[in-house]
Design an enzyme around this catalytic site. Sequence first.
Site, short mmCIF file in Angstrom:
data_model
loop_
_atom_site.label_atom_id
_atom_site.label_comp_id
_atom_site.label_asym_id
_atom_site.label_seq_id
_atom_site.Cartn_x
_atom_site.Cartn_y
_atom_site.Cartn_z
N ALA A 34 0.82 -1.22 0.00
CA ALA A 34 0.00 0.00 0.00
C ALA A 34 0.86 1.27 0.00
O ALA A 34 1.77 1.40 0.82
CB ALA A 34 -0.91 0.01 1.23
N HIS A 130 -2.71 -3.14 -5.77
CA HIS A 130 -2.05 -3.34 -4.48
C HIS A 130 -3.07 -3.66 -3.39
O HIS A 130 -4.24 -3.30 -3.49
CB HIS A 130 -1.25 -2.10 -4.08
CG HIS A 130 -2.13 -0.95 -3.61
ND1 HIS A 130 -2.59 -0.85 -2.31
CD2 HIS A 130 -2.62 0.14 -4.26
CE1 HIS A 130 -3.32 0.25 -2.18
NE2 HIS A 130 -3.36 0.86 -3.35
N CYS A 131 -2.59 -4.34 -2.35
CA CYS A 131 -3.37 -4.52 -1.12
C CYS A 131 -2.56 -3.88 -0.01
O CYS A 131 -1.98 -2.82 -0.23
CB CYS A 131 -3.69 -5.99 -0.88
SG CYS A 131 -2.26 -7.10 -0.96
N SER A 132 -2.52 -4.45 1.17
CA SER A 132 -1.72 -3.85 2.24
C SER A 132 -0.25 -4.23 2.13
O SER A 132 0.63 -3.38 2.16
CB SER A 132 -2.27 -4.26 3.61
OG SER A 132 -3.51 -3.64 3.87
N THR A 138 -2.83 -9.26 -3.79
CA THR A 138 -2.00 -8.87 -4.92
C THR A 138 -1.28 -10.07 -5.52
O THR A 138 -1.21 -10.22 -6.75
CB THR A 138 -0.96 -7.83 -4.47
OG1 THR A 138 -1.65 -6.67 -3.96
CG2 THR A 138 -0.06 -7.40 -5.61
#
Length: 242
Positions: A34, A130-132, A138
């Site tokens: 992220a 994206h994720c975290s 992702t």
Amino acid sequence: MNGLPEAAPHLANARDLADAAPGLRHGVAFRSDAPQDGDEPPAGLSPWPPATVLDLRGADEKGQPNSLAATSRVVDLDILADANLAGDAAQTSLSSLAALYSTMIEGVPASGLTRVVAEVARDEAPVLYHCSAGKDRTGVSSALILRLLGYDRDVVVADYTATAANMMGVIARIVRGLPEALTAAGGSPLSAVPREILDAPASAIESVLDAWDAHEGGTLGWYLANGGDEVTLVALRERLVA
């Protein structure tokens, strides 16, 4: 989470999807953890900033608008929005990466992954998804794209496990973004998360590949059964394959 490095002022787990395999065009699809306010441009991703950002996180992970919203079109695409991640179901899903990924590729949440494919195929490029951590949602999204483009399992596994070397930096950035009340005493909600969840072992993504291979028609059959279509695949290939 003692012993974490100082959080970097740039993405800790960012790379061009084209780095995963020969024959892919650079500057089209990026994957990362992220982004955060004040980040410097990441090395190796060009052009930057991306034209489109697919934010795969849930609302409770964000806390504020995406930091790239001022320069990019942001598409909120909560992959796990329709998963039952409450109570006992949450404990089961977080018991292992294989369990978490099984939640992602079955039922309604699977359609979110096929939408990632559609957005990467058609949105203005470069497209950053994206994720975290840039590892789970992702990583599975990247695996799906690579398999649909015909790349072998070993290519997918290598791309996924490349994240392992970046996880300390990713965790440091996540902890920096947590509310002060959670970290003031030196603690973190991450301390209760199983260690495997904070790693990127080959066995995790192999469990996904096994499930896709076992589906009628393989990965393509899974994709078509969960909302994908051949027209999008043609667009994906034309955009990404050199």
